[in-house]
Design a protein around this motif. Structure first.
Motif, PDB file in Angstrom:
ATOM      1  N   GLY A 150      31.366  -1.341 -19.584  1.00 28.64           N
ATOM      2  CA  GLY A 150      32.707  -1.480 -19.943  1.00 28.64           C
ATOM      3  C   GLY A 150      33.779  -0.459 -19.309  1.00 28.64           C
ATOM      4  O   GLY A 150      34.856  -0.555 -19.823  1.00 28.64           O
ATOM      5  N   HIS A 151      33.437   0.426 -18.807  1.00 27.90           N
ATOM      6  CA  HIS A 151      34.299   1.611 -18.025  1.00 27.90           C
ATOM      7  C   HIS A 151      35.522   1.021 -17.192  1.00 27.90           C
ATOM      8  O   HIS A 151      36.434   1.594 -17.371  1.00 27.90           O
ATOM      9  CB  HIS A 151      33.542   2.654 -17.648  1.00 27.90           C
ATOM     10  N   TYR A 152      35.175  -0.108 -16.728  1.00 29.56           N
ATOM     11  CA  TYR A 152      36.030  -0.619 -15.678  1.00 29.56           C
ATOM     12  C   TYR A 152      35.648  -2.062 -15.674  1.00 29.56           C
ATOM     13  O   TYR A 152      34.759  -2.543 -15.747  1.00 29.56           O
ATOM     14  CB  TYR A 152      36.206   0.243 -14.329  1.00 29.56           C
ATOM     15  N   ASP A 153      36.484  -2.944 -14.995  1.00 24.15           N
ATOM     16  CA  ASP A 153      36.442  -4.160 -14.665  1.00 24.15           C
ATOM     17  C   ASP A 153      35.674  -4.719 -13.482  1.00 24.15           C
ATOM     18  O   ASP A 153      35.511  -3.830 -12.524  1.00 24.15           O
ATOM     19  CB  ASP A 153      37.969  -5.078 -15.027  1.00 24.15           C
ATOM     20  N   ILE A 272      42.230   2.717  -9.637  1.00 22.10           N
ATOM     21  CA  ILE A 272      42.380   3.137 -10.713  1.00 22.10           C
ATOM     22  C   ILE A 272      41.094   3.181 -11.455  1.00 22.10           C
ATOM     23  O   ILE A 272      40.267   1.902 -11.709  1.00 22.10           O
ATOM     24  CB  ILE A 272      43.389   2.190 -11.600  1.00 22.10           C
ATOM     25  N   LEU A 273      40.430   4.363 -11.756  1.00 21.02           N
ATOM     26  CA  LEU A 273      39.005   4.353 -12.191  1.00 21.02           C
ATOM     27  C   LEU A 273      38.985   4.501 -13.805  1.00 21.02           C
ATOM     28  O   LEU A 273      39.909   5.211 -14.312  1.00 21.02           O
ATOM     29  CB  LEU A 273      38.231   5.351 -11.230  1.00 21.02           C
ATOM     30  N   ASP A 274      37.910   4.331 -14.375  1.00 21.90           N
ATOM     31  CA  ASP A 274      37.426   4.918 -15.702  1.00 21.90           C
ATOM     32  C   ASP A 274      38.685   4.088 -16.574  1.00 21.90           C
ATOM     33  O   ASP A 274      39.247   5.053 -17.238  1.00 21.90           O
ATOM     34  CB  ASP A 274      36.993   6.085 -15.875  1.00 21.90           C
ATOM     35  N   HIS A 275      38.758   2.948 -16.855  1.00 18.40           N
ATOM     36  CA  HIS A 275      39.855   2.612 -17.747  1.00 18.40           C
ATOM     37  C   HIS A 275      39.706   2.777 -19.256  1.00 18.40           C
ATOM     38  O   HIS A 275      40.570   3.083 -19.679  1.00 18.40           O
ATOM     39  CB  HIS A 275      39.883   0.998 -17.566  1.00 18.40           C
ATOM     40  N   LYS A 276      38.445   2.977 -19.553  1.00 18.33           N
ATOM     41  CA  LYS A 276      38.103   3.044 -21.016  1.00 18.33           C
ATOM     42  C   LYS A 276      37.633   4.332 -21.108  1.00 18.33           C
ATOM     43  O   LYS A 276      36.299   4.418 -21.118  1.00 18.33           O
ATOM     44  CB  LYS A 276      37.271   1.827 -21.496  1.00 18.33           C
ATOM     45  N   LEU A 277      38.375   5.056 -21.635  1.00 13.68           N
ATOM     46  CA  LEU A 277      37.596   6.547 -21.757  1.00 13.68           C
ATOM     47  C   LEU A 277      37.482   6.831 -23.221  1.00 13.68           C
ATOM     48  O   LEU A 277      36.760   7.572 -23.673  1.00 13.68           O
ATOM     49  CB  LEU A 277      38.784   7.629 -21.548  1.00 13.68           C
ATOM     50  N   ARG A 285      26.463   2.640 -24.508  1.00 16.44           N
ATOM     51  CA  ARG A 285      26.232   4.148 -23.888  1.00 16.44           C
ATOM     52  C   ARG A 285      25.768   4.278 -22.464  1.00 16.44           C
ATOM     53  O   ARG A 285      24.883   3.678 -22.219  1.00 16.44           O
ATOM     54  CB  ARG A 285      25.553   5.022 -25.050  1.00 16.44           C
ATOM     55  N   VAL A 286      26.163   5.246 -21.882  1.00 16.20           N
ATOM     56  CA  VAL A 286      25.689   5.493 -20.285  1.00 16.20           C
ATOM     57  C   VAL A 286      24.797   6.703 -20.417  1.00 16.20           C
ATOM     58  O   VAL A 286      25.291   7.892 -20.778  1.00 16.20           O
ATOM     59  CB  VAL A 286      26.917   5.665 -19.296  1.00 16.20           C
ATOM     60  N   ARG A 297      31.811  12.570 -19.048  1.00 11.66           N
ATOM     61  CA  ARG A 297      33.004  12.876 -18.145  1.00 11.66           C
ATOM     62  C   ARG A 297      33.331  11.522 -17.614  1.00 11.66           C
ATOM     63  O   ARG A 297      32.570  10.671 -17.428  1.00 11.66           O
ATOM     64  CB  ARG A 297      32.680  13.887 -17.094  1.00 11.66           C
ATOM     65  N   PRO A 298      34.588  11.501 -16.799  1.00  9.42           N
ATOM     66  CA  PRO A 298      35.101  10.153 -16.346  1.00  9.42           C
ATOM     67  C   PRO A 298      34.409   9.709 -15.069  1.00  9.42           C
ATOM     68  O   PRO A 298      33.904  10.379 -14.491  1.00  9.42           O
ATOM     69  CB  PRO A 298      36.629  10.612 -15.868  1.00  9.42           C
ATOM     70  N   LEU A 299      34.437   8.530 -15.024  1.00 10.38           N
ATOM     71  CA  LEU A 299      33.643   7.816 -13.548  1.00 10.38           C
ATOM     72  C   LEU A 299      34.940   7.871 -12.533  1.00 10.38           C
ATOM     73  O   LEU A 299      35.377   6.860 -12.402  1.00 10.38           O
ATOM     74  CB  LEU A 299      33.346   6.504 -13.764  1.00 10.38           C
ATOM     75  N   ASP A 300      35.214   9.116 -12.204  1.00 15.24           N
ATOM     76  CA  ASP A 300      36.229   9.251 -11.046  1.00 15.24           C
ATOM     77  C   ASP A 300      35.544   9.730  -9.672  1.00 15.24           C
ATOM     78  O   ASP A 300      34.482   9.671  -9.553  1.00 15.24           O
ATOM     79  CB  ASP A 300      37.117  10.275 -11.758  1.00 15.24           C
ATOM     80  N   SER A 301      36.690   9.957  -8.734  1.00 14.53           N
ATOM     81  CA  SER A 301      36.034  10.364  -7.360  1.00 14.53           C
ATOM     82  C   SER A 301      35.155  11.556  -7.431  1.00 14.53           C
ATOM     83  O   SER A 301      34.112  11.382  -6.362  1.00 14.53           O
ATOM     84  CB  SER A 301      37.379  10.534  -6.679  1.00 14.53           C
ATOM     85  N   ASP A 302      35.274  12.324  -8.326  1.00 11.83           N
ATOM     86  CA  ASP A 302      34.347  13.686  -8.321  1.00 11.83           C
ATOM     87  C   ASP A 302      32.853  13.128  -8.758  1.00 11.83           C
ATOM     88  O   ASP A 302      31.977  13.728  -8.423  1.00 11.83           O
ATOM     89  CB  ASP A 302      34.978  14.624  -9.391  1.00 11.83           C
ATOM     90  N   TYR A 303      33.213  12.191  -9.874  1.00 13.22           N
ATOM     91  CA  TYR A 303      31.807  11.666 -10.268  1.00 13.22           C
ATOM     92  C   TYR A 303      31.014  10.965  -9.262  1.00 13.22           C
ATOM     93  O   TYR A 303      29.712  11.190  -8.922  1.00 13.22           O
ATOM     94  CB  TYR A 303      31.836  10.843 -11.517  1.00 13.22           C
TER      95      TYR A 303
END
Length: 393
Positions: A150-153, A272-277, A285-286, A297-303
């Protein structure tokens, strides 16, 4: 109804003589064996792809096929890429896939097809009434992991897969991977010996810690071939199982991926990453196989760049879950084939596979993905999971 799916199709399963309703497998009231089981869903990375994966599910289950087609529509309409289905004929009922039967495909097709398959398999399993308590992913499997948690669609998941697919093609063929059934300490001894014999100081790395007794090693193709030869002739490693994995087209999770850092991050930063922080809004849970512990931490480009560059810690994560949850944990692998069954069991966790590829040496293909899914449902119910009634009925 699925919260993740952006369209509605209630005809998830079509019963027939050959495909009876899933509920026929678990309509007894005494089927549950454990009081409070916890379901961990694992989206395992590429390597098990094959031309007929998902084909029978697409033929029989409208929701699965609709999910596949929606993935493809997003790829075209949102990200301007050509249709994967039209190019490859994957998943299409009655069509003949144009890709190599041995699963050695261009990285772009591997990444996109694996993401399509895992998203749509999760949509199917979720529609059958199962919910995940925990999710994890390895390598490109973390794309679908973020969708399932559910972090993103769906649209974001396909965008991440597109970024992976378009930039990974720049390092296609930069190396190879070998599976070796040894612990990490012995794996490092093998690496040191092969490098010494080759007169080199680098070029081989542990790319995945599968279990306490198995690793994957990636590096240049010349050194991987040298390692394969060494393991087949060394008395010290006599009897050790090893296998070069031709389906993996580059040296993932090693420094050989460094040349694509800038274009990879640039491609991801357009999405647009990690909509649901907010953890309260997440589905499950992940556990991060990149960091080796709960995702914080966010599921962003660094991750996702760390996902590409750093070794995966699948075995460590599964052992941690076994330690925390004990006998109540059951792991369901979402992939084209149950590649991690032995590794999961070596970590002390109960395992349920989903679909399997046809046996390569079988004269007649007797595989049936629909039966395999129902078999998985039966195993989950026997482990103590109760489906949410009303989803199918």
């Amino acid at each position: 109804m699925l919260r993740h799916v952006e369209w509605r199709d209630d005809s998830v399963l079509v019963a027939s003589e050959n495909n009876p309703p899933v509920r026929s497998l678990d309509d007894r009231t005494d089927v549950c064996q454990e009081p409070n089981p916890k379901l961990c869903v694992a989206f395992v990375g590429m390597g098990s792809q094959h031309p007929t994966m998902g084909r029978q599910l697409a033929e029989q289950y409208p929701l699965f096929l609709a999910s596949i087609k929606e993935n493809d529509r997003i790829l075209m309409d949102v990200y301007g890429q050509p249709s994967l289905l039209d190019r490859t004929r994957l998943f299409i009922p009655g069509a003949e896939c144009s890709l190599n039967p041995n699963g050695v495909w261009p990285l772009q097709d591997v990444i996109l097809s694996f993401t399509y398959l895992q998203i749509s398999l999760w949509d199917l399993i979720r529609s059958l009434g199962f919910r995940a308590d925990f999710v994890l992913g390895t390598s490109v499997g973390e794309i679908a992991m973020g969708y399932a948690s559910g972090h993103y669609d769906r649209t974001t998941a396909i965008g991440i897969a597109t970024a992976f697919a378009t930039t990974m093609s720049e390092v296609e063929g930069n190396g190879a991977t070998i599976f070796v059934a040894v612990n990490a300490c012995r794996a490092r001894l093998v690496i040191d010996e092969v490098l010494l014999q080759a007169g080199m100081t680098s070029g081989l790395w542990i790319s995945s810690f599968h279990s306490p007794h198995a690793v994957a090693i990636a590096g240049t193709r010349t050194l991987i071939n040298a390692m394969s030869d060494f393991l087949s002739t060394s008395k010290a490693f006599s009897g050790v199982f090893s296998m070069v994995l031709p389906q993996l087209g580059c040296a993932f999770h090693t420094p050989l991926m460094e040349p694509i850092e800038k274009p990879f991050k640039a491609a991801l930063e357009k999405i647009i990453l990690d909509h649901k922080l907010d953890a309260r809004s997440l589905e499950a849970r992940v556990m991060s196989t990149v960091d080796g512990y709960w995702l914080n931490r966010p599921l962003d480009s660094d991750y996702f760049w760390d996902n590409v560059l750093r070794p995966t810690k699948f075995g460590e994560i599964v052992q941690n879950l076994a330690h925390e949850e004990g006998e109540n944990i059951v792991l369901l692998e979402i992939a084209a084939h149950p590649a991690m069954k032995t590794c999961v069991e070596q970590c002390g966790v109960r395992y349920v596979g989903l679909i399997r590829r046809p046996a390569p040496d079988a004269s007649v293909d007797v595989s049936n993905e629909c039966l395999q899914v129902r078999e998985a449902v039966h195993h989950l119910c026997n482990a103590g999971f109760r489906r949410e009634l009303g989803v199918l009925e």
